[in-house]
Design a protein around this motif. Structure first.
Motif, PDB file in Angstrom:
ATOM      1  N   PRO A   1       0.833  -1.203   0.000  1.00  0.00           N
ATOM      2  CA  PRO A   1       0.000   0.000   0.000  1.00  0.00           C
ATOM      3  C   PRO A   1       0.867   1.251   0.000  1.00  0.00           C
ATOM      4  O   PRO A   1       1.938   1.279   0.610  1.00  0.00           O
ATOM      5  N   LEU A   2       0.415   2.269  -0.695  1.00  0.00           N
ATOM      6  CA  LEU A   2       1.140   3.531  -0.761  1.00  0.00           C
ATOM      7  C   LEU A   2       0.103   4.656  -0.749  1.00  0.00           C
ATOM      8  O   LEU A   2      -0.831   4.660  -1.550  1.00  0.00           O
ATOM      9  N   ALA A   3       0.256   5.579   0.191  1.00  0.00           N
ATOM     10  CA  ALA A   3      -0.718   6.657   0.367  1.00  0.00           C
ATOM     11  C   ALA A   3      -0.464   7.799  -0.612  1.00  0.00           C
ATOM     12  O   ALA A   3       0.660   8.024  -1.045  1.00  0.00           O
ATOM     13  N   PHE A   4      -1.554   8.506  -0.947  1.00  0.00           N
ATOM     14  CA  PHE A   4      -1.434   9.737  -1.727  1.00  0.00           C
ATOM     15  C   PHE A   4      -2.230  10.832  -1.026  1.00  0.00           C
ATOM     16  O   PHE A   4      -3.216  10.563  -0.345  1.00  0.00           O
ATOM     17  N   ASP A   5      -1.787  12.075  -1.221  1.00  0.00           N
ATOM     18  CA  ASP A   5      -2.470  13.212  -0.603  1.00  0.00           C
ATOM     19  C   ASP A   5      -3.267  13.974  -1.659  1.00  0.00           C
ATOM     20  O   ASP A   5      -3.294  13.607  -2.832  1.00  0.00           O
ATOM     21  N   SER A   6      -3.932  15.043  -1.223  1.00  0.00           N
ATOM     22  CA  SER A   6      -4.780  15.805  -2.141  1.00  0.00           C
ATOM     23  C   SER A   6      -3.981  16.450  -3.267  1.00  0.00           C
ATOM     24  O   SER A   6      -4.480  16.580  -4.386  1.00  0.00           O
ATOM     25  N   ALA A   7      -2.736  16.839  -3.004  1.00  0.00           N
ATOM     26  CA  ALA A   7      -1.919  17.451  -4.058  1.00  0.00           C
ATOM     27  C   ALA A   7      -1.670  16.457  -5.193  1.00  0.00           C
ATOM     28  O   ALA A   7      -1.755  16.818  -6.369  1.00  0.00           O
ATOM     29  N   ALA A   8      -1.389  15.209  -4.871  1.00  0.00           N
ATOM     30  CA  ALA A   8      -1.160  14.180  -5.897  1.00  0.00           C
ATOM     31  C   ALA A   8      -2.448  13.888  -6.654  1.00  0.00           C
ATOM     32  O   ALA A   8      -2.443  13.711  -7.869  1.00  0.00           O
ATOM     33  N   PHE A   9      -3.570  13.846  -5.933  1.00  0.00           N
ATOM     34  CA  PHE A   9      -4.858  13.595  -6.577  1.00  0.00           C
ATOM     35  C   PHE A   9      -5.214  14.746  -7.516  1.00  0.00           C
ATOM     36  O   PHE A   9      -5.594  14.541  -8.661  1.00  0.00           O
ATOM     37  N   ASP A  10      -5.069  15.974  -7.047  1.00  0.00           N
ATOM     38  CA  ASP A  10      -5.389  17.148  -7.861  1.00  0.00           C
ATOM     39  C   ASP A  10      -4.483  17.258  -9.086  1.00  0.00           C
ATOM     40  O   ASP A  10      -4.919  17.720 -10.145  1.00  0.00           O
TER      41      ASP A  10
END
Length: 67
Positions: A24-33
Protein backbone atom coordinates in the motif's frame (compact mmCIF):
# COMPACT_ATOMS: atom_id res chain seq x y z
CA UNK A 1 3.96 2.97 -12.74
CA UNK A 2 0.59 1.26 -12.41
CA UNK A 3 -1.38 0.49 -9.26
CA UNK A 4 -4.92 -0.26 -8.09
CA UNK A 5 -7.00 2.25 -6.13
CA UNK A 6 -7.52 0.84 -2.63
CA UNK A 7 -9.13 3.64 -0.61
CA UNK A 8 -10.31 7.14 -1.39
CA UNK A 9 -11.84 9.84 0.82
CA UNK A 10 -13.69 12.42 -1.32
CA UNK A 11 -13.67 15.03 1.47
CA UNK A 12 -9.89 15.06 1.89
CA UNK A 13 -9.19 13.90 -1.72
CA UNK A 14 -6.61 11.45 -0.36
CA UNK A 15 -6.31 7.69 -0.10
CA UNK A 16 -4.15 4.69 -0.84
CA UNK A 17 -3.24 2.57 -3.82
CA UNK A 18 -1.92 -0.97 -3.90
CA UNK A 19 1.19 -1.49 -5.98
CA UNK A 20 1.26 -4.64 -8.10
CA UNK A 21 3.31 -6.40 -5.40
CA UNK A 22 0.55 -5.66 -2.85
CA UNK A 23 2.35 -2.81 -1.09
CA UNK A 24 0.00 0.00 0.00
CA UNK A 25 1.14 3.53 -0.76
CA UNK A 26 -0.72 6.66 0.37
CA UNK A 27 -1.43 9.74 -1.73
CA UNK A 28 -2.47 13.21 -0.60
CA UNK A 29 -4.78 15.80 -2.14
CA UNK A 30 -1.92 17.45 -4.06
CA UNK A 31 -1.16 14.18 -5.90
CA UNK A 32 -4.86 13.59 -6.58
CA UNK A 33 -5.39 17.15 -7.86
CA UNK A 34 -2.29 16.91 -10.10
CA UNK A 35 -3.97 14.09 -12.04
CA UNK A 36 -7.10 16.10 -12.82
CA UNK A 37 -9.47 13.47 -11.44
CA UNK A 38 -12.82 14.24 -9.85
CA UNK A 39 -13.52 10.83 -8.29
CA UNK A 40 -11.75 7.55 -7.67
CA UNK A 41 -13.35 4.19 -6.94
CA UNK A 42 -11.62 1.28 -5.19
CA UNK A 43 -10.49 -1.28 -7.74
CA UNK A 44 -9.79 1.19 -10.55
CA UNK A 45 -6.44 0.84 -12.27
CA UNK A 46 -4.44 4.04 -11.99
CA UNK A 47 -1.15 5.40 -13.20
CA UNK A 48 1.00 6.96 -10.51
CA UNK A 49 4.23 8.86 -10.35
CA UNK A 50 6.28 8.68 -7.16
CA UNK A 51 9.51 10.07 -5.81
CA UNK A 52 11.82 8.95 -3.04
CA UNK A 53 12.50 5.46 -1.78
CA UNK A 54 11.61 3.29 1.18
CA UNK A 55 9.55 4.95 3.89
CA UNK A 56 10.18 8.35 2.27
CA UNK A 57 8.49 7.31 -0.98
CA UNK A 58 5.52 9.49 -1.86
CA UNK A 59 3.07 9.69 -4.73
CA UNK A 60 3.18 12.94 -6.70
CA UNK A 61 0.47 12.14 -9.30
CA UNK A 62 -2.56 9.85 -9.54
CA UNK A 63 -4.49 9.56 -12.80
CA UNK A 64 -6.51 6.90 -14.62
CA UNK A 65 -4.63 4.29 -16.58
CA UNK A 66 -5.36 4.70 -20.28
CA UNK A 67 -4.50 2.18 -22.94
Amino acid sequence: MQATAYTYDPESRSGQVLLDDGTPLAFDSAAFDAGGLRLLRPGQRVRIEAEGAGPERRITLVTLQTF
